[in-house]
Design a protein around this motif. Sequence first.
Motif, PDB file in Angstrom:
ATOM      1  N   ASN A 134      -2.338   4.281  -7.879  1.00  0.00           N
ATOM      2  CA  ASN A 134      -3.256   5.263  -7.304  1.00  0.00           C
ATOM      3  C   ASN A 134      -4.075   5.901  -8.428  1.00  0.00           C
ATOM      4  O   ASN A 134      -3.535   6.587  -9.292  1.00  0.00           O
ATOM      5  CB  ASN A 134      -2.426   6.320  -6.563  1.00  0.00           C
ATOM      6  N   LYS A 147       0.848   4.427  -2.534  1.00  0.00           N
ATOM      7  CA  LYS A 147       0.772   5.825  -2.075  1.00  0.00           C
ATOM      8  C   LYS A 147       1.876   6.671  -2.688  1.00  0.00           C
ATOM      9  O   LYS A 147       1.691   7.847  -2.958  1.00  0.00           O
ATOM     10  CB  LYS A 147       0.920   5.887  -0.552  1.00  0.00           C
ATOM     11  N   LYS A 148       3.046   6.054  -2.872  1.00  0.00           N
ATOM     12  CA  LYS A 148       4.185   6.801  -3.414  1.00  0.00           C
ATOM     13  C   LYS A 148       4.189   6.855  -4.938  1.00  0.00           C
ATOM     14  O   LYS A 148       5.163   7.279  -5.546  1.00  0.00           O
ATOM     15  CB  LYS A 148       5.494   6.160  -2.930  1.00  0.00           C
ATOM     16  N   ALA A 158       0.844  -1.208   0.000  1.00  0.00           N
ATOM     17  CA  ALA A 158       0.000   0.000   0.000  1.00  0.00           C
ATOM     18  C   ALA A 158       0.878   1.256   0.000  1.00  0.00           C
ATOM     19  O   ALA A 158       0.546   2.253  -0.647  1.00  0.00           O
ATOM     20  CB  ALA A 158      -0.929  -0.005   1.206  1.00  0.00           C
ATOM     21  N   ASP A 159       2.005   1.201   0.721  1.00  0.00           N
ATOM     22  CA  ASP A 159       2.928   2.352   0.730  1.00  0.00           C
ATOM     23  C   ASP A 159       3.468   2.629  -0.673  1.00  0.00           C
ATOM     24  O   ASP A 159       3.638   3.775  -1.072  1.00  0.00           O
ATOM     25  CB  ASP A 159       4.115   2.094   1.675  1.00  0.00           C
ATOM     26  N   VAL A 200      -6.584   5.239  -1.078  1.00  0.00           N
ATOM     27  CA  VAL A 200      -6.983   5.829  -2.375  1.00  0.00           C
ATOM     28  C   VAL A 200      -7.615   4.726  -3.224  1.00  0.00           C
ATOM     29  O   VAL A 200      -7.349   3.547  -3.002  1.00  0.00           O
ATOM     30  CB  VAL A 200      -5.767   6.411  -3.149  1.00  0.00           C
ATOM     31  N   ALA A 242      -4.016   1.759   1.371  1.00  0.00           N
ATOM     32  CA  ALA A 242      -3.482   2.808   0.489  1.00  0.00           C
ATOM     33  C   ALA A 242      -4.266   4.106   0.683  1.00  0.00           C
ATOM     34  O   ALA A 242      -3.734   5.199   0.489  1.00  0.00           O
ATOM     35  CB  ALA A 242      -3.538   2.353  -0.964  1.00  0.00           C
ATOM     36  N   ASP A 301      -3.709   9.631  -9.181  1.00  0.00           N
ATOM     37  CA  ASP A 301      -2.366  10.125  -9.513  1.00  0.00           C
ATOM     38  C   ASP A 301      -2.088   9.849 -11.003  1.00  0.00           C
ATOM     39  O   ASP A 301      -1.792   8.728 -11.407  1.00  0.00           O
ATOM     40  CB  ASP A 301      -1.356   9.391  -8.610  1.00  0.00           C
TER      41      ASP A 301
END
Length: 343
Positions: free
Chosen positions: A39, A21-22, A17-18, A134, A132, A42
């Motif tokens: 995401n 996110k990135k 999930a990180d 998102v 996440a 994004d």
Amino acid sequence: MAKWLSAYYEDNIKLAADIIKKGGLVAFPTETVYGLGANALDKLAVAKIFEVKNRPDFDPLIVHICRKEDVFLYADQIEDDVEKLIDHFWPGPLTIVVPKKDIIPSIVTAGNTTVALRMPKNNVALKLIEFAGVPIAAPSANPFGYISPTSAFQVADTIGDKIDCILDGGKCQFGLESTVVMVKEGKIFLLRPGALEIEKIEKLLGKNIEFYKEENILSPGQIKKHYSPQKEMILIKPVINQEKIDYKATIEKLYRVLEEKSIDYKNVYLLLPSYDFVVNDGFGVVDYFSISYDLKDIASNLFEKIYLADKSDKNVIVVVGVKKEGLGLSIMNRLEKACNYEF
Ligand code: TXA
Ligand code: MG
């Protein structure tokens, strides 16, 4: 090579999930096939999906959410039938195309004013989306046009060196992508047959599904050649007699086609729906999608077995198809697109 994480450990789902996110790419299991997630909010992360898959940018992505009520965050208007479908079939293998809100970047929807939403029925996928924080845009995790992956290994083998992480959650339950529908002014359109049988949708809504036909392609489910192995593949459609498959006549047809095309049996990787189909010795390989004729089993093994056939040293794949009813409709949709010839 992507970081390989076992989804058995919740901490690993958090690590994945990180990465989302990135702005990274994570392949993750769903109940249908493995998805290649980013995401959805994004743009740059989503652009990477198209690059890795070599996917044409006119082909929109499905946005995966982990709560039914999140549909209100991303969909602009929700017709009554959409609410019924969500209540009844989510989480599950049904994708619903609805008018989109501005928050969804247009790269996700390929410029369409609609967005495809789905809540998968797979705990790893749901946790990944939740952690996440998102929505996750995800197509199937395969190069564009190739067979969809139903295991982490298949993802690793095809796009493993181009993505950040593979979250291994074992084999997918359905093995066939979600059914994609659109509701418009009280009518319901089928954009892609899939793991949820259309008969169940029709029963719930009390109306017939219409087959969507438009000049511009809305779904790559509608592109003619798709879901294909690299090798030549021949599809033998079953012979139907009085509503039932005639196994013997189907196999006779198989032999006739091989004869006509002068194909040496030794070079054939033969895939049969079940043990009901009986062939003589002499084929390179004979394998079965299920033991007794069970459409759920057949669907769940479909892509994996074709993938193995594609990897084998035999140079022709011959697949005997199923009757087009229930899941059989979706199975035949994939086989017709995957094959070079059908008889
Ligand atoms: O089971 C599945 O649906 C898997 C898992 C990962 O969720 N995903 C999947 O995605 O199969 P993909 O990209 O291979 O197929 C998405 C389908 C395509 O046929 C696409 O054209 C259609 O959904 N689609 C997405 N957004 C759409 C939209 N706005 N309008 C019409 N069709 C749309
Ligand atoms: Mg796909």
